[in-house]
Write an enzyme that holds these catalytic residues in place. Structure first.
Site, short mmCIF file in Angstrom:
data_model
loop_
_atom_site.label_atom_id
_atom_site.label_comp_id
_atom_site.label_asym_id
_atom_site.label_seq_id
_atom_site.Cartn_x
_atom_site.Cartn_y
_atom_site.Cartn_z
N LYS A 13 1.06 5.30 -9.33
CA LYS A 13 2.31 5.55 -9.91
C LYS A 13 2.63 5.45 -11.48
CE LYS A 13 3.94 2.12 -7.33
NZ LYS A 13 2.42 1.72 -6.94
N ARG A 160 -5.54 -6.71 -14.91
CA ARG A 160 -4.28 -7.44 -14.29
C ARG A 160 -4.70 -8.82 -13.32
NH1 ARG A 160 -0.20 -3.23 -12.13
NH2 ARG A 160 0.15 -4.65 -10.63
P1 AP5 Z 1 -1.98 3.10 -11.47
O1 AP5 Z 1 -1.65 4.47 -12.03
O2 AP5 Z 1 -2.10 1.77 -12.15
O3 AP5 Z 1 -1.42 2.99 -9.97
P2 AP5 Z 1 -0.07 2.20 -9.36
O4 AP5 Z 1 0.45 2.75 -8.23
O5 AP5 Z 1 0.90 2.05 -10.67
O6 AP5 Z 1 -0.35 0.88 -8.91
P3 AP5 Z 1 0.30 -0.71 -9.37
O7 AP5 Z 1 -0.91 -1.63 -8.98
O8 AP5 Z 1 0.71 -0.83 -10.70
O9 AP5 Z 1 1.23 -0.88 -8.10
P4 AP5 Z 1 1.88 -1.98 -7.73
O10 AP5 Z 1 3.07 -1.21 -6.98
O11 AP5 Z 1 1.01 -2.86 -6.85
O12 AP5 Z 1 2.39 -2.68 -9.02
P5 AP5 Z 1 3.37 -2.99 -9.96
O13 AP5 Z 1 3.11 -3.21 -11.37
O14 AP5 Z 1 4.60 -1.97 -9.80
O15 AP5 Z 1 -3.44 3.41 -10.90
C1 AP5 Z 1 -4.60 2.39 -10.53
C2 AP5 Z 1 -5.84 2.70 -10.89
O16 AP5 Z 1 -6.40 3.89 -10.15
C3 AP5 Z 1 -5.91 2.85 -12.44
O17 AP5 Z 1 -6.99 2.07 -12.54
C4 AP5 Z 1 -6.12 4.26 -12.72
O18 AP5 Z 1 -6.59 4.59 -13.83
C5 AP5 Z 1 -6.75 4.85 -11.39
N1 AP5 Z 1 -6.35 6.10 -10.99
C6 AP5 Z 1 -5.14 6.60 -11.16
N2 AP5 Z 1 -5.12 8.12 -10.49
C7 AP5 Z 1 -6.27 8.01 -10.03
C8 AP5 Z 1 -6.88 9.23 -9.35
N3 AP5 Z 1 -6.03 10.39 -9.19
N4 AP5 Z 1 -8.30 9.13 -9.05
C9 AP5 Z 1 -9.03 7.88 -9.41
N5 AP5 Z 1 -8.47 6.78 -10.17
C10 AP5 Z 1 -7.10 7.02 -10.19
O19 AP5 Z 1 4.26 -4.40 -9.46
C11 AP5 Z 1 3.37 -5.56 -9.57
C12 AP5 Z 1 4.10 -6.71 -9.02
O20 AP5 Z 1 5.24 -6.90 -9.69
C13 AP5 Z 1 4.37 -6.62 -7.48
O21 AP5 Z 1 3.25 -7.18 -6.75
C14 AP5 Z 1 5.69 -7.53 -7.69
O22 AP5 Z 1 4.98 -9.17 -7.68
C15 AP5 Z 1 6.15 -7.33 -8.84
N6 AP5 Z 1 7.41 -6.28 -8.62
C16 AP5 Z 1 7.37 -4.99 -9.27
N7 AP5 Z 1 8.18 -4.17 -8.94
C17 AP5 Z 1 9.00 -4.89 -7.85
C18 AP5 Z 1 10.21 -4.54 -7.02
N8 AP5 Z 1 10.64 -3.37 -7.16
N9 AP5 Z 1 10.56 -5.65 -6.18
C19 AP5 Z 1 9.84 -6.83 -6.08
N10 AP5 Z 1 8.90 -7.10 -6.74
C20 AP5 Z 1 8.49 -6.30 -7.60
MG MG Z 2 1.61 0.56 -11.79
#
Ligand code: AP5
Ligand code: MG
Length: 217
Positions: A13, A160
């Site tokens: 994402k 992270r």
């Molecule tokens: P990346 O692009 O970083 O993936 P992502 O989907 O953004 O993963 P996240 O871990 O950020 O998602 P999340 O939803 O758990 O975390 P968030 O920060 O939103 O890619 C991942 C890896 O793969 C990278 O190393 C990248 O280089 C690699 N990659 C990408 N594309 C690739 C490909 N095609 N092939 C191979 N490799 C690839 O949330 C974190 C925390 O915040 C949550 O756990 C919660 O505590 C809180 N939070 C955030 N939003 C909310 C909400 N709406 N409600 C409640 N709590 C929330």
């Molecule tokens: Mg993310």
């Protein structure tokens, strides 16, 4: 253009939202990035959400809804945006619907990135991010040009705190519990589009772009 990116942790994402934002001139609203920055700066919001983020639990809906409403109020309200990591519960989707109605905005599309759990674990345990621009890298799949330094900002990359395997599994199980509700919310409105989230990053961008062309966004 007004997009929501859905998908499990590690589905790309953040990676795709950064590309969409720079190439299509969209505001990138990443709730994970906003909450982590609040924790880093020890703001009142950061102190409230810190106990959730470290162990990979979802922050309370009302806090996250308020963060997003705040972002959409006033002069800095984005007209064109890509949502990354929000909404991720039905209560958040309902709150976001209400916010968009108040602002007279329609969604263009909701993109669901589909990636298997085994691939997610590999991706997240090798992820590094830039502490400044939040751009995600991967040690093997998506390395920076110089060793562990952001291509754009020149700062040393960091891992992270929630990217340890047990925490990733907890995040995945929350995702699996909440997502059917979100699919049921957006699919009947014809907004939901599934996109395979595996393959080269540019290839996935191409698939998303094709959906946007199809829906005339
Ligand atoms: P990346 O692009 O970083 O993936 P992502 O989907 O953004 O993963 P996240 O871990 O950020 O998602 P999340 O939803 O758990 O975390 P968030 O920060 O939103 O890619 C991942 C890896 O793969 C990278 O190393 C990248 O280089 C690699 N990659 C990408 N594309 C690739 C490909 N095609 N092939 C191979 N490799 C690839 O949330 C974190 C925390 O915040 C949550 O756990 C919660 O505590 C809180 N939070 C955030 N939003 C909310 C909400 N709406 N409600 C409640 N709590 C929330
Ligand atoms: Mg993310």
């Amino acid at each position: 253009m007004r997009l929501i990116l859905l998908g499990p942790p590690g589905s790309g994402k953040g990676t795709q939202a950064k590309l969409l934002s720079s190439r299509l001139n969209l505001a990138h609203v990443g709730t994970g990035d906003i909450l982590r920055e609040a924790v880093r700066q020890n703001t009142p919001l950061g102190l409230k959400v810190k106990p959730y983020i470290g162990p990979g639990k979802l922050a309370p809906d009302d806090l996250v809804n308020e963060v997003v409403s705040e972002r959409f109020r006033g002069d800095k309200r984005p007209e064109r945006f890509v949502m990354d990591g929000y909404p991720r519960t039905l209560a958040q989707a309902a709150s976001f619907d209400q916010l968009l109605r108040q602002e007279f905005m329609d969604l263009s599309a909701v993109i669901l990135l589909v990636v298997e759990d085994s691939e997610i674990i590999k991706r997240l345990t090798g992820r590094l991010i830039c502490p400044n621009c939040k751009r995600p890298y991967h040690l093997v799949n998506n390395p920076p040009r110089s060793d562990r330094v952001c291509d754009d900002c020149g700062l040393p990359l960091i891992q992270r705190s929630d990217d340890q395997e047990p925490t990733v599994r907890k995040r995945l199980s929350d995702y699996r519990a909440n997502t059917p509700g979100l699919i049921g919310h957006y699919q009947p409105r014809g907004l939901l589009h599934e996109v395979a989230g595996v393959g080269e990053i540019e290839e996935i961008y191409g698939r998303i772009h094709q959906v946007l062309v199809q829906v005339g966004a």
